[in-house]
Design a protein around this motif. Structure first.
Motif, PDB file in Angstrom:
ATOM      1  N   ALA A  87       0.855  -1.194   0.000  1.00  0.00           N
ATOM      2  CA  ALA A  87       0.000   0.000   0.000  1.00  0.00           C
ATOM      3  C   ALA A  87       0.884   1.234   0.000  1.00  0.00           C
ATOM      4  O   ALA A  87       2.057   1.164   0.392  1.00  0.00           O
ATOM      5  N   ALA A  88       0.313   2.331  -0.443  1.00  0.00           N
ATOM      6  CA  ALA A  88       1.023   3.602  -0.400  1.00  0.00           C
ATOM      7  C   ALA A  88       0.062   4.700   0.028  1.00  0.00           C
ATOM      8  O   ALA A  88      -1.122   4.676  -0.315  1.00  0.00           O
ATOM      9  N   ILE A  89       0.578   5.642   0.800  1.00  0.00           N
ATOM     10  CA  ILE A  89      -0.197   6.829   1.190  1.00  0.00           C
ATOM     11  C   ILE A  89       0.498   8.046   0.579  1.00  0.00           C
ATOM     12  O   ILE A  89       1.715   8.201   0.731  1.00  0.00           O
ATOM     13  N   ILE A  90      -0.290   8.875  -0.093  1.00  0.00           N
ATOM     14  CA  ILE A  90       0.276  10.080  -0.717  1.00  0.00           C
ATOM     15  C   ILE A  90      -0.096  11.291   0.138  1.00  0.00           C
ATOM     16  O   ILE A  90      -1.271  11.658   0.228  1.00  0.00           O
ATOM     17  N   PHE A  91       0.898  11.883   0.795  1.00  0.00           N
ATOM     18  CA  PHE A  91       0.672  13.102   1.582  1.00  0.00           C
ATOM     19  C   PHE A  91       1.013  14.346   0.766  1.00  0.00           C
ATOM     20  O   PHE A  91       0.540  15.431   1.075  1.00  0.00           O
TER      21      PHE A  91
END
Ligand SMILES: [Zn+2]
Ligand SMILES: [Zn+2]
Length: 327
Positions: free
Chosen positions: A224-228
């Motif tokens: 998974a990846a979170i884009i801030f």
């Protein structure tokens, strides 16, 4: 009271003397001890969010002490330390509120955006949306937990249980969520602006398995990846980096346009989803766990009247972690 007030979108905040306000029914007045500076404050100042209240006092990562209590307030007393987050009020009756999704309320108010926030010596809050903080930890260290921490927490939950987590944009939120993810025995892969060696070093120091530029592919496929970061171009990059069935979570309230992308990047049950706001339950869950996790926030303090400098430094990426204003 004194406050840094945004009179017109795009203008500098102005140091302003204001009459002390008294809490109405259900409200508390809080003497501000610290207020974090969030990317969303920049979006408010820059007019990237629709229909802000103006003039507005920005700021939604508020730590302070209750110094007056309005009628009908239960469970909070004068002298108690509280945290006041982004979500300032919900209607309580719309289908989202009654269905357990008050973060999506049809008629919400947000601190520092549609009601006055914490870039001030005092603020008035809806008591039901203030979190008791107890006495552990300094005011400055706790402030970034109120938005960067909370949004990171909600994003991490929505990203699922995968072990290999990518974080795009390694600022205030990512440096907190990285610590949560490591505590949950996940591996963290940190993506910064290409060439931002300082932030890559910061990420490795916090325990990231790998740190590199957002134009690079990680050494392993991500779960998974979170884009801030607020850059829509990162969406196809992140989709490319996650495995089949993996998730890409956009955590920001505003992002530049997402470019066209080949369907095969989404194919194989990859999910692309955004995270909006928080629920009070998110706050209770996260703030209860934060001391157990032992989250250490990296902060740079500015006097309240230097709020414009703090915003400029955030825009330019001139500090590690989070900026915090101190009245
Ligand atoms: Zn509602
Ligand atoms: Zn925020």
């Amino acid at each position: 009271m004194q406050a840094m007030v945004l009179r017109n979108i795009g203008a500098a905040l102005e140091w302003t003397e204001l009459p002390d306000r008294h809490p109405g029914p259900g409200e508390i007045r809080v003497k501000v001890a610290a207020c974090g500076v969030c990317r969303t404050d920049l979006h408010v100042v820059d007019g990237e969010l629709p229909d802000p209240k103006t003039p507005i006092i920005p700021g939604h990562e508020i730590v302070g002490r209750v110094d007056a209590v309005g009628s009908g307030v239960e469970g909070l007393r004068v002298g108690e330390r509280v945290g006041i987050p982004w979500l300032g009020h919900t209607c309580g009756v719309c289908p989202f509120c009654t269905g357990g999704h008050e973060n999506l309320c049809d008629r919400p108010l947000f601190n520092g955006y549609t009601r006055d926030g914490g870039f001030a010596t005092a603020t008035i809050a809806d008591a039901r949306f203030a979190f008791p903080l107890g006495e552990a930890g300094s005011d400055v260290a706790l402030a970034p937990l109120l938005c960067a921490g909370l949004i990171g927490w909600r994003s991490l939950a929505i990203a699922g249980d995968g072990k290999r987590l990518g974080l795009y944009g390694f600022g205030a939120a990512a440096h907190i969520v990285a610590q949560v993810a490591l505590w949950q025995e996940r591996s963290v892969f940190a993506f910064t602006q290409p060439g931002d060696v300082a932030n890559q070093t910061f990420a490795r120091r916090l325990g990231a398995t790998w740190a590199g530029g957002s134009d690079e592919m990680p050494p392993e496929q991500l779960d998974a990846a979170i884009i801030f970061a607020t850059v829509g171009d990162l969406v196809p990059m992140a989709l490319k980096a996650v495995r089949k069935g993996g998730s890409v979570v956009c955590a920001g309230i505003h992002m530049s346009d997402i470019p066209g992308l080949p369907y095969r990047l989404l194919w194989e049950e990859r999910r692309l989803v955004s995270v909006a706001n928080l629920t009070r339950q998110d706050g209770l869950d996260f703030l209860r766990l934060a001391p157990e996790i032992g989250i250490v926030t990296s902060t740079t303090c500015y006097p309240l009247d230097q709020a414009n400098q703090a915003l400029a430094d955030l825009r330019a990426g001139r500090f590690e972690g989070a900026a915090v204003l101190v009245p």
